[in-house]
Design a protein around this motif. Structure first.
Motif, PDB file in Angstrom:
ATOM      1  N   ALA A 146       0.809  -1.222   0.000  1.00 29.06           N
ATOM      2  CA  ALA A 146       0.000   0.000   0.000  1.00 29.06           C
ATOM      3  C   ALA A 146       0.840   1.269   0.000  1.00 29.06           C
ATOM      4  O   ALA A 146       0.296   2.368  -0.133  1.00 29.06           O
ATOM      5  CB  ALA A 146      -0.925   0.002   1.230  1.00 29.06           C
ATOM      6  N   GLY A 147       2.156   1.139   0.188  1.00 31.42           N
ATOM      7  CA  GLY A 147       3.018   2.309   0.229  1.00 31.42           C
ATOM      8  C   GLY A 147       2.774   3.174   1.437  1.00 31.42           C
ATOM      9  O   GLY A 147       2.849   4.413   1.359  1.00 31.42           O
ATOM     10  N   THR A 148       2.488   2.554   2.578  1.00 31.09           N
ATOM     11  CA  THR A 148       2.182   3.306   3.790  1.00 31.09           C
ATOM     12  C   THR A 148       2.918   2.692   4.967  1.00 31.09           C
ATOM     13  O   THR A 148       3.771   1.815   4.799  1.00 31.09           O
ATOM     14  CB  THR A 148       0.665   3.331   4.028  1.00 31.09           C
ATOM     15  OG1 THR A 148       0.369   4.226   5.105  1.00 31.09           O
ATOM     16  CG2 THR A 148       0.121   1.945   4.358  1.00 31.09           C
ATOM     17  N   THR A 149       2.611   3.142   6.176  1.00 28.60           N
ATOM     18  CA  THR A 149       3.284   2.624   7.365  1.00 28.60           C
ATOM     19  C   THR A 149       2.513   1.439   7.941  1.00 28.60           C
ATOM     20  O   THR A 149       1.301   1.295   7.733  1.00 28.60           O
ATOM     21  CB  THR A 149       3.401   3.697   8.458  1.00 28.60           C
ATOM     22  OG1 THR A 149       2.106   3.984   8.983  1.00 28.60           O
ATOM     23  CG2 THR A 149       4.025   4.964   7.901  1.00 28.60           C
ATOM     24  N   MET A 402       9.119   4.486  16.760  1.00 31.80           N
ATOM     25  CA  MET A 402       7.939   5.325  16.916  1.00 31.80           C
ATOM     26  C   MET A 402       8.186   6.729  16.388  1.00 31.80           C
ATOM     27  O   MET A 402       7.353   7.303  15.672  1.00 31.80           O
ATOM     28  CB  MET A 402       7.501   5.358  18.378  1.00 31.80           C
ATOM     29  CG  MET A 402       6.890   4.057  18.869  1.00 31.80           C
ATOM     30  SD  MET A 402       6.045   4.203  20.471  1.00 31.80           S
ATOM     31  CE  MET A 402       7.445   4.461  21.570  1.00 31.80           C
ATOM     32  N   ARG A 403       9.335   7.308  16.728  1.00 33.77           N
ATOM     33  CA  ARG A 403       9.628   8.674  16.263  1.00 33.77           C
ATOM     34  C   ARG A 403       9.710   8.734  14.744  1.00 33.77           C
ATOM     35  O   ARG A 403       9.188   9.674  14.116  1.00 33.77           O
ATOM     36  CB  ARG A 403      10.943   9.157  16.884  1.00 33.77           C
ATOM     37  CG  ARG A 403      10.870   9.364  18.386  1.00 33.77           C
ATOM     38  CD  ARG A 403      12.110  10.046  18.908  1.00 33.77           C
ATOM     39  NE  ARG A 403      12.059  10.212  20.357  1.00 33.77           N
ATOM     40  CZ  ARG A 403      12.847  11.028  21.030  1.00 33.77           C
ATOM     41  NH1 ARG A 403      13.734  11.770  20.389  1.00 33.77           N
ATOM     42  NH2 ARG A 403      12.748  11.118  22.346  1.00 33.77           N
ATOM     43  N   ARG A 404      10.371   7.756  14.156  1.00 39.56           N
ATOM     44  CA  ARG A 404      10.501   7.722  12.696  1.00 39.56           C
ATOM     45  C   ARG A 404       9.133   7.604  12.032  1.00 39.56           C
ATOM     46  O   ARG A 404       8.860   8.278  11.018  1.00 39.56           O
ATOM     47  CB  ARG A 404      11.386   6.548  12.296  1.00 39.56           C
ATOM     48  CG  ARG A 404      11.447   6.253  10.814  1.00 39.56           C
ATOM     49  CD  ARG A 404      12.358   5.058  10.540  1.00 39.56           C
ATOM     50  NE  ARG A 404      12.296   4.642   9.153  1.00 39.56           N
ATOM     51  CZ  ARG A 404      11.410   3.780   8.658  1.00 39.56           C
ATOM     52  NH1 ARG A 404      10.491   3.238   9.452  1.00 39.56           N
ATOM     53  NH2 ARG A 404      11.430   3.462   7.378  1.00 39.56           N
ATOM     54  N   GLU A 410       3.660  12.447   9.454  1.00 36.26           N
ATOM     55  CA  GLU A 410       3.500  13.904   9.376  1.00 36.26           C
ATOM     56  C   GLU A 410       3.894  14.422   7.999  1.00 36.26           C
ATOM     57  O   GLU A 410       3.220  15.307   7.446  1.00 36.26           O
ATOM     58  CB  GLU A 410       4.334  14.569  10.468  1.00 36.26           C
ATOM     59  CG  GLU A 410       3.768  14.368  11.879  1.00 36.26           C
ATOM     60  CD  GLU A 410       4.671  14.928  12.952  1.00 36.26           C
ATOM     61  OE1 GLU A 410       5.839  15.246  12.648  1.00 36.26           O
ATOM     62  OE2 GLU A 410       4.217  15.041  14.110  1.00 36.26           O
ATOM     63  N   ARG A 411       4.980  13.877   7.420  1.00 40.16           N
ATOM     64  CA  ARG A 411       5.368  14.279   6.062  1.00 40.16           C
ATOM     65  C   ARG A 411       4.292  13.922   5.051  1.00 40.16           C
ATOM     66  O   ARG A 411       3.971  14.718   4.157  1.00 40.16           O
ATOM     67  CB  ARG A 411       6.695  13.615   5.673  1.00 40.16           C
ATOM     68  CG  ARG A 411       7.910  14.121   6.417  1.00 40.16           C
ATOM     69  CD  ARG A 411       9.201  13.675   5.735  1.00 40.16           C
ATOM     70  NE  ARG A 411       9.344  12.232   5.668  1.00 40.16           N
ATOM     71  CZ  ARG A 411       9.911  11.489   6.618  1.00 40.16           C
ATOM     72  NH1 ARG A 411      10.360  12.052   7.724  1.00 40.16           N
ATOM     73  NH2 ARG A 411      10.041  10.178   6.463  1.00 40.16           N
TER      74      ARG A 411
END
Length: 430
Positions: A146-149, A402-404, A410-411
């Motif tokens: 899906a090109g997501t996280t 988590m930070r990454r 956000e980007r």
């Protein structure tokens, strides 16, 4: 995008398998190991090397996505699945597991994970470690397709709004409960130190050694912590309070001891994991309720954390429904599929019980990163730093993942917002 194949490679985990029953029965340390004979089925030694299976899901575009099968340090104890032997299960993954998943659409994470969860061989469900590791790879495959996280895939599957800040990380010190805890103070870890209080020697004949340690925690946190540091102390006693004081757990002697722990920790909150271990789920819930009621009646503000006999999703539900704990540890390898951990966190919503997304020091960096996405997707109350008992490595892995992920989301949100902004009409000057 289709799943072409699933591959399995035996490997190591981040710590060791320990025979908890033998240790509680008095096995003595011999350097890093223990003297004596194991008592839990499957163990050859009281302490033996932790094992894992590296799972690679091969996709139609040639990409291979990894997950790691791992089991808890104290396998075979407290109602958990038996000791996990990698060599015994690798063929299961490349055989029956591959057969049910090959050719399926990688985008359909929840369907694929549930199909795996329901698979039986000879009438028995797959070992929790297999379901755990393969589902991590399925999650990563869906995110790649899906090109997501992985956070977004889980949030969609669970119907949640992901956290916008890192979930508080819980550091575990292992037996090096002073040096490793000082490291945590310097880094400002929000929840700490676990402390591994798994013997009467470590808690004290009357609980006095633990009280002294908690007093030390307060003093040292104020000396070493960053400005404004406000830690929460979380100590796992492995049932040792029950060993020292015994039932009933609402009597004055027990409640007074918890009051002393509260005073020793002031001005910081304290939570005690596994205050007793009474041998089965129903009795454990009854004992935990008895203790919580006694603490509430006396106005003692110490939170109680469920661990022993709280392994599966059904166990989590039973503890939450009975209001037997302030927090339940959702021990990720014991729940099987990683989505089941997310569902367990969600079950705690709108209840008085908070969800601690835990696991074990005996996992891998791959499973730890996957769990960081569960924590973000569900906004759990806290998440364990893992694997290993050195603290720094596990904290880095979970916190940085988590930070990454938050930064990446956000980007993506800014990019989407820019794409939705109309372009102003430009008027040429004559």
């Amino acid at each position: 995008m289709e799943i072409d194949a699933i591959h399995a490679t035996p490997g190591y985990s981040g710590f060791f398998f320990d025979d908890q029953r033998a240790i509680k029965a008095g096995a003595e340390h011999d350097g890093f190991t223990y003297d004596g004979e194991p008592v839990t089925e499957g163990f050859d030694e009281i302490r033996q090397a932790g094992e894992s299976i590296i799972v690679d899901v091969e996709l139609a575009d040639g990409t291979e996505i990894r997950g790691d099968c791992a089991a808890v340090q104290y396998s075979g104890a407290g109602g958990r699945d038996p000791l996990f032997r990698a060599d015994a299960y690798a063929d299961v993954i490349e055989g029956p597991v591959n057969d049910v998943l090959e050719g399926r659409d990688a985008n359909r994470f929840l369907e694929n994970a549930e199909r795996l969860e329901g698979l039986e061989i000879g009438g028995d469900r797959l070992h929790t470690a297999i379901r755990y590791g393969v589902s991590q790879a399925l999650l990563g495959a869906a995110a790649h397709a899906a090109g997501t996280t992985r956070t977004d895939v889980l949030a969609d599957a669970l119907g949640t709004e992901p956290a916008s800040e890192p979930v508080p990380v819980f550091g575990q010190s292992g037996d090096d409960r002073h040096t490793n805890t000082e490291k945590m103070f310097i880094k400002g870890v929000p929840v700490l130190p676990h402390a591994l209080i798994n013997s009467v020697e470590k808690i004290g004949e009357d609980g006095e050694t633990l009280l002294e340690y908690v007093e030390w925690l307060v003093e040292r946190s104020q000396e070493l912590g960053p400005a404004g540091y406000d830690p929460r102390f979380h100590i796992d006693v492995y049932g040792m309070i029950g060993e020292v004081f015994d039932a009933p757990y609402d009597r004055n002697e027990v409640i007074d001891y918890f009051g002393a722990l509260e005073d020793a920790a002031a001005p910081y909150p304290i939570q005690i994991e596994g205050p007793m271990d009474v041998g089965d789920r129903a009795a454990q819930i009854e004992a935990m309720v008895e203790l919580r009621d006694g603490l509430a009646d006396a106005g003692v503000d110490v939170d109680i954390v469920a661990d022993e006999w709280c392994n599966t999703f059904e166990d989590v539900r039973a503890f939450v429904d009975a209001e037997a704990a302030d927090l339940v540890q959702i021990k990720t390898p014991d729940l099987g599929g990683i989505h089941r951990s997310g569902q367990a966190v969600r079950y705690c919503e709108e209840t008085e019980t908070r969800a601690y997304l835990g696991g074990t020091c005996n996992e891998t960096e791959t499973s730890a990163r996957a769990c960081a996405h569960v924590a973000l997707a569900t906004d759990a109350a806290q998440v364990l730093a893992k694997p290993g008992m050195g603290f720094d490595e596990g904290y880095m892995i979970v916190e940085n993942e988590m930070r990454r992920t938050i930064a990446r989301r956000e980007r993506a949100a800014r990019t989407d917002a820019d794409a939705d902004t109309p372009v102003d009409e430009v008027t040429a000057n004559d």
